[in-house]
Design a protein around this motif. Sequence first.
Motif, PDB file in Angstrom:
ATOM      1  N   PRO A   1       0.827  -1.216   0.000  1.00  0.00           N
ATOM      2  CA  PRO A   1       0.000   0.000   0.000  1.00  0.00           C
ATOM      3  C   PRO A   1       0.859   1.263   0.000  1.00  0.00           C
ATOM      4  O   PRO A   1       1.874   1.336   0.694  1.00  0.00           O
ATOM      5  CB  PRO A   1      -0.804  -0.121   1.296  1.00  0.00           C
ATOM      6  N   VAL A   2       0.437   2.258  -0.759  1.00  0.00           N
ATOM      7  CA  VAL A   2       1.206   3.501  -0.886  1.00  0.00           C
ATOM      8  C   VAL A   2       1.310   4.232   0.454  1.00  0.00           C
ATOM      9  O   VAL A   2       2.277   4.964   0.684  1.00  0.00           O
ATOM     10  CB  VAL A   2       0.560   4.395  -1.973  1.00  0.00           C
ATOM     11  N   LYS A   3       0.367   4.007   1.360  1.00  0.00           N
ATOM     12  CA  LYS A   3       0.430   4.670   2.660  1.00  0.00           C
ATOM     13  C   LYS A   3       1.647   4.243   3.472  1.00  0.00           C
ATOM     14  O   LYS A   3       2.017   4.913   4.445  1.00  0.00           O
ATOM     15  CB  LYS A   3      -0.851   4.418   3.458  1.00  0.00           C
ATOM     16  N   LYS A   4       2.293   3.160   3.076  1.00  0.00           N
ATOM     17  CA  LYS A   4       3.503   2.700   3.746  1.00  0.00           C
ATOM     18  C   LYS A   4       4.770   3.318   3.146  1.00  0.00           C
ATOM     19  O   LYS A   4       5.858   3.091   3.645  1.00  0.00           O
ATOM     20  CB  LYS A   4       3.611   1.178   3.679  1.00  0.00           C
ATOM     21  N   TYR A   5       4.620   4.074   2.053  1.00  0.00           N
ATOM     22  CA  TYR A   5       5.774   4.646   1.356  1.00  0.00           C
ATOM     23  C   TYR A   5       6.298   5.875   2.105  1.00  0.00           C
ATOM     24  O   TYR A   5       5.535   6.618   2.730  1.00  0.00           O
ATOM     25  CB  TYR A   5       5.386   5.096  -0.055  1.00  0.00           C
ATOM     26  N   SER A   6       7.583   6.111   1.970  1.00  0.00           N
ATOM     27  CA  SER A   6       8.151   7.394   2.384  1.00  0.00           C
ATOM     28  C   SER A   6       7.773   8.447   1.347  1.00  0.00           C
ATOM     29  O   SER A   6       7.299   8.121   0.248  1.00  0.00           O
ATOM     30  CB  SER A   6       9.670   7.288   2.495  1.00  0.00           C
ATOM     31  N   ASN A   7       7.987   9.711   1.682  1.00  0.00           N
ATOM     32  CA  ASN A   7       7.697  10.780   0.718  1.00  0.00           C
ATOM     33  C   ASN A   7       8.519  10.611  -0.549  1.00  0.00           C
ATOM     34  O   ASN A   7       8.024  10.846  -1.661  1.00  0.00           O
ATOM     35  CB  ASN A   7       7.980  12.146   1.353  1.00  0.00           C
ATOM     36  N   GLY A   8       9.775  10.207  -0.402  1.00  0.00           N
ATOM     37  CA  GLY A   8      10.625  10.011  -1.568  1.00  0.00           C
ATOM     38  C   GLY A   8      10.137   8.886  -2.462  1.00  0.00           C
ATOM     39  O   GLY A   8      10.179   8.997  -3.693  1.00  0.00           O
ATOM     40  N   MET A   9       9.657   7.813  -1.869  1.00  0.00           N
ATOM     41  CA  MET A   9       9.126   6.695  -2.647  1.00  0.00           C
ATOM     42  C   MET A   9       7.864   7.101  -3.396  1.00  0.00           C
ATOM     43  O   MET A   9       7.667   6.727  -4.563  1.00  0.00           O
ATOM     44  CB  MET A   9       8.856   5.509  -1.729  1.00  0.00           C
ATOM     45  N   ARG A  10       7.008   7.861  -2.730  1.00  0.00           N
ATOM     46  CA  ARG A  10       5.783   8.337  -3.401  1.00  0.00           C
ATOM     47  C   ARG A  10       6.138   9.247  -4.572  1.00  0.00           C
ATOM     48  O   ARG A  10       5.521   9.172  -5.641  1.00  0.00           O
ATOM     49  CB  ARG A  10       4.895   9.083  -2.406  1.00  0.00           C
ATOM     50  N   ALA A  11       7.132  10.111  -4.386  1.00  0.00           N
ATOM     51  CA  ALA A  11       7.538  11.019  -5.456  1.00  0.00           C
ATOM     52  C   ALA A  11       8.127  10.243  -6.629  1.00  0.00           C
ATOM     53  O   ALA A  11       7.885  10.575  -7.798  1.00  0.00           O
ATOM     54  CB  ALA A  11       8.545  12.036  -4.941  1.00  0.00           C
ATOM     55  N   ARG A  12       8.915   9.197  -6.342  1.00  0.00           N
ATOM     56  CA  ARG A  12       9.461   8.351  -7.411  1.00  0.00           C
ATOM     57  C   ARG A  12       8.336   7.721  -8.225  1.00  0.00           C
ATOM     58  O   ARG A  12       8.367   7.711  -9.455  1.00  0.00           O
ATOM     59  CB  ARG A  12      10.334   7.236  -6.808  1.00  0.00           C
ATOM     60  N   LEU A  13       7.350   7.187  -7.524  1.00  0.00           N
ATOM     61  CA  LEU A  13       6.224   6.553  -8.210  1.00  0.00           C
ATOM     62  C   LEU A  13       5.454   7.570  -9.043  1.00  0.00           C
ATOM     63  O   LEU A  13       5.098   7.301 -10.200  1.00  0.00           O
ATOM     64  CB  LEU A  13       5.296   5.897  -7.187  1.00  0.00           C
ATOM     65  N   ALA A  14       5.207   8.751  -8.471  1.00  0.00           N
ATOM     66  CA  ALA A  14       4.449   9.776  -9.189  1.00  0.00           C
ATOM     67  C   ALA A  14       5.182  10.217 -10.455  1.00  0.00           C
ATOM     68  O   ALA A  14       4.571  10.392 -11.512  1.00  0.00           O
ATOM     69  CB  ALA A  14       4.190  10.974  -8.282  1.00  0.00           C
ATOM     70  N   PHE A  15       6.504  10.417 -10.346  1.00  0.00           N
ATOM     71  CA  PHE A  15       7.258  10.845 -11.526  1.00  0.00           C
ATOM     72  C   PHE A  15       7.249   9.748 -12.585  1.00  0.00           C
ATOM     73  O   PHE A  15       7.073  10.023 -13.783  1.00  0.00           O
ATOM     74  CB  PHE A  15       8.691  11.195 -11.143  1.00  0.00           C
ATOM     75  N   ALA A  16       7.429   8.503 -12.163  1.00  0.00           N
ATOM     76  CA  ALA A  16       7.446   7.397 -13.122  1.00  0.00           C
ATOM     77  C   ALA A  16       6.114   7.270 -13.855  1.00  0.00           C
ATOM     78  O   ALA A  16       6.081   7.053 -15.079  1.00  0.00           O
ATOM     79  CB  ALA A  16       7.781   6.090 -12.399  1.00  0.00           C
ATOM     80  N   ILE A  17       5.008   7.409 -13.120  1.00  0.00           N
ATOM     81  CA  ILE A  17       3.699   7.322 -13.774  1.00  0.00           C
ATOM     82  C   ILE A  17       3.517   8.477 -14.754  1.00  0.00           C
ATOM     83  O   ILE A  17       2.955   8.313 -15.844  1.00  0.00           O
ATOM     84  CB  ILE A  17       2.573   7.296 -12.723  1.00  0.00           C
ATOM     85  N   SER A  18       4.039   9.666 -14.395  1.00  0.00           N
ATOM     86  CA  SER A  18       3.959  10.815 -15.301  1.00  0.00           C
ATOM     87  C   SER A  18       4.685  10.532 -16.612  1.00  0.00           C
ATOM     88  O   SER A  18       4.262  10.983 -17.686  1.00  0.00           O
ATOM     89  CB  SER A  18       4.570  12.055 -14.640  1.00  0.00           C
ATOM     90  N   MET A  19       5.799   9.787 -16.531  1.00  0.00           N
ATOM     91  CA  MET A  19       6.562   9.471 -17.732  1.00  0.00           C
ATOM     92  C   MET A  19       5.977   8.268 -18.483  1.00  0.00           C
ATOM     93  O   MET A  19       6.152   8.140 -19.690  1.00  0.00           O
ATOM     94  CB  MET A  19       8.025   9.179 -17.370  1.00  0.00           C
ATOM     95  N   ALA A  20       5.287   7.397 -17.768  1.00  0.00           N
ATOM     96  CA  ALA A  20       4.729   6.199 -18.391  1.00  0.00           C
ATOM     97  C   ALA A  20       3.521   6.526 -19.265  1.00  0.00           C
ATOM     98  O   ALA A  20       3.198   5.779 -20.191  1.00  0.00           O
ATOM     99  CB  ALA A  20       4.336   5.188 -17.321  1.00  0.00           C
ATOM    100  N   ILE A  21       2.833   7.621 -18.957  1.00  0.00           N
ATOM    101  CA  ILE A  21       1.681   8.063 -19.741  1.00  0.00           C
ATOM    102  C   ILE A  21       2.105   9.283 -20.542  1.00  0.00           C
ATOM    103  O   ILE A  21       2.550  10.278 -19.982  1.00  0.00           O
ATOM    104  CB  ILE A  21       0.494   8.399 -18.822  1.00  0.00           C
ATOM    105  N   GLU A  22       1.996   9.199 -21.846  1.00  0.00           N
ATOM    106  CA  GLU A  22       2.501  10.257 -22.712  1.00  0.00           C
ATOM    107  C   GLU A  22       1.524  11.433 -22.771  1.00  0.00           C
ATOM    108  O   GLU A  22       0.319  11.251 -22.949  1.00  0.00           O
ATOM    109  CB  GLU A  22       2.749   9.722 -24.124  1.00  0.00           C
ATOM    110  N   PHE A  23       2.077  12.638 -22.593  1.00  0.00           N
ATOM    111  CA  PHE A  23       1.297  13.868 -22.681  1.00  0.00           C
ATOM    112  C   PHE A  23       1.919  14.799 -23.710  1.00  0.00           C
ATOM    113  O   PHE A  23       3.125  14.723 -23.982  1.00  0.00           O
ATOM    114  CB  PHE A  23       1.258  14.576 -21.316  1.00  0.00           C
ATOM    115  N   ASP A  24       1.109  15.706 -24.255  1.00  0.00           N
ATOM    116  CA  ASP A  24       1.629  16.730 -25.170  1.00  0.00           C
ATOM    117  C   ASP A  24       2.295  17.867 -24.407  1.00  0.00           C
ATOM    118  O   ASP A  24       3.177  18.538 -24.931  1.00  0.00           O
ATOM    119  CB  ASP A  24       0.493  17.303 -26.025  1.00  0.00           C
TER     120      ASP A  24
END
Length: 215
Positions: A119-142
């Motif tokens: 569960p994401v609630k167990k993540y540190s702030n840094g881990m959550r930020a890593r996941l958020a950035f990766a998802i931003s890159m995994a989905i292509e935007f203009d």
Amino acid sequence: MIELSDVCKRYRVRSGKRVVLDQVNLKIEKGERIGILGRNGAGKSTLVRLIGGSELPTSGQIDRRMSVSWPLAFSGGFQGSLTGLDNLRFVCRVYGASYKAAQPFVEEFTGLGQYLREPVKKYSNGMRARLAFAISMAIEFDCFLIDEVIAVGDSDFQRKCHVELFEKRADRAMIMVSHDPHMIREHCSRAYVLDSGVLKAFPDVDAAYAHYESL
């Protein structure tokens, strides 16, 4: 293209109403990179949220003819009781992206290993930020929205972020909010200064910084 026409944003406060954005006009073309400067509390993050669609303007119009990301490394939209991969699956469903295509990238890019199945609630702030950035890159935007900081994780991970965003997606539009003059000068073709709710355009980044520093 993204175009803001006479956009106003007002919030109700104890003393009445506070005008955060006042008749803002802005146009971003495909592949263009712009910087937005302003003091703390000037309304920069509010402007980013309006462009991204997470808030609505009080008045005026926002015309989006490009797909727009959420602010990079923003993890506030995660559901804490879901795993990292479940959050990825949900975001992919919302944006009509392929989960099967995104999952291997997110697993490799984040380096979170088995934590992606926790569960994401167990993540540190840094881990959550890593996941958020990766998802931003995994989905292509203009167009990518960059609010204040994208310095996520250690130096190696920051280099990975730089390559993914500024090198592999060099053809994308970007709207960058930052106090770092080096970052704006390096990555933006023009800049604006937001002060007292008014967004002022400048012919080049140096002129914008000269005005910003005089405030």
